[in-house]
Write an enzyme that holds these catalytic residues in place. Structure first.
Site, short mmCIF file in Angstrom:
data_model
loop_
_atom_site.label_atom_id
_atom_site.label_comp_id
_atom_site.label_asym_id
_atom_site.label_seq_id
_atom_site.Cartn_x
_atom_site.Cartn_y
_atom_site.Cartn_z
N GLU A 55 0.66 -67.28 -18.78
CA GLU A 55 0.53 -66.16 -18.20
C GLU A 55 1.85 -65.51 -17.46
O GLU A 55 2.04 -64.18 -17.93
CB GLU A 55 -0.36 -65.97 -17.03
CG GLU A 55 -1.86 -66.16 -17.41
CD GLU A 55 -2.59 -65.23 -18.21
OE1 GLU A 55 -1.98 -63.97 -18.24
OE2 GLU A 55 -3.51 -65.39 -18.93
N ASP A 72 -0.38 -55.60 -14.89
CA ASP A 72 -0.68 -57.23 -14.32
C ASP A 72 0.18 -57.75 -13.61
O ASP A 72 1.55 -57.49 -13.76
CB ASP A 72 -0.90 -58.18 -15.83
CG ASP A 72 -2.01 -57.93 -16.52
OD1 ASP A 72 -2.97 -57.14 -16.11
OD2 ASP A 72 -2.02 -58.52 -17.73
#
Ligand SMILES: *[C@@H]1O[C@H](CO)[C@@H](O)[C@H](O)[C@H]1NC(C)=O
Length: 148
Positions: A55, A72
């Site tokens: 991620e 994000d």
């Protein structure tokens, strides 16, 4: 001469270290284990380390702007639309936390929020990086050599 170069090198280090932090794999393993992530909701430590790697590359200040305008945030790339608060009038904010608290070297809030995501979404499918690279694999290598 040498002295000035040394001073500039030192300043350079100080500046980069306040800008963002890359945790090492084993340091993260330690932090995650202490925070109770090992086998949290049935997901071994390897799942969490693998997920964070794909991620964010372990980058605590990683921010990604998505096509819908949401962002994000941090080591777990937690999205502003549902999980944190980036503007004053925002309803969802399921983690009851400012998005800015998810991009610091102190991972406490990010970990609390990640736990909530796992509970509310029933698993780790929220994380595409995890689905693609970690799900169903032997993940014991991820904590190999670490003191956990
Ligand atoms: C971490 O992410 C931030 C924001 O995307 C970026 O500016 C920074 O260069 C990254 N740090 C490293 C060491 O990759």
């Amino acid at each position: 001469g040498m002295k000035a170069a040394g001073i500039f090198a030192l300043i350079g280090c100080l500046v980069t270290s306040t800008e963002s932090k890359l945790y090492t794999r084993c340091k993260l393993a330690q932090i995650f284990a202490r925070a109770g992530l090992d086998n949290y909701a049935g997901f071994s430590l390897g799942n969490w380390i693998c997920m964070a790697y794909y991620e964010s590359g372990y980058n605590t200040t990683a921010e990604t702007i998505l096509e819908d305008g949401s962002i994000d945030y941090g080591i777990f790339q937690i999205n502003s639309y549902t999980w944190c608060r980036y503007a004053k009038l925002q309803e969802k904010n399921h983690c009851h936390v400012a998005c800015s608290a998810l991009v610091t070297d102190d991972l406490t809030d990010a970990i609390i929020c990640a736990k909530k995501i796992v509970k509310e979404t029933q698993g780790m499918n929220y994380w595409q990086g995890w689905k693609k690279h970690c799900e169903g694999k032997d993940l014991s290598e991820w904590k190999k050599g670490c003191d956990v």
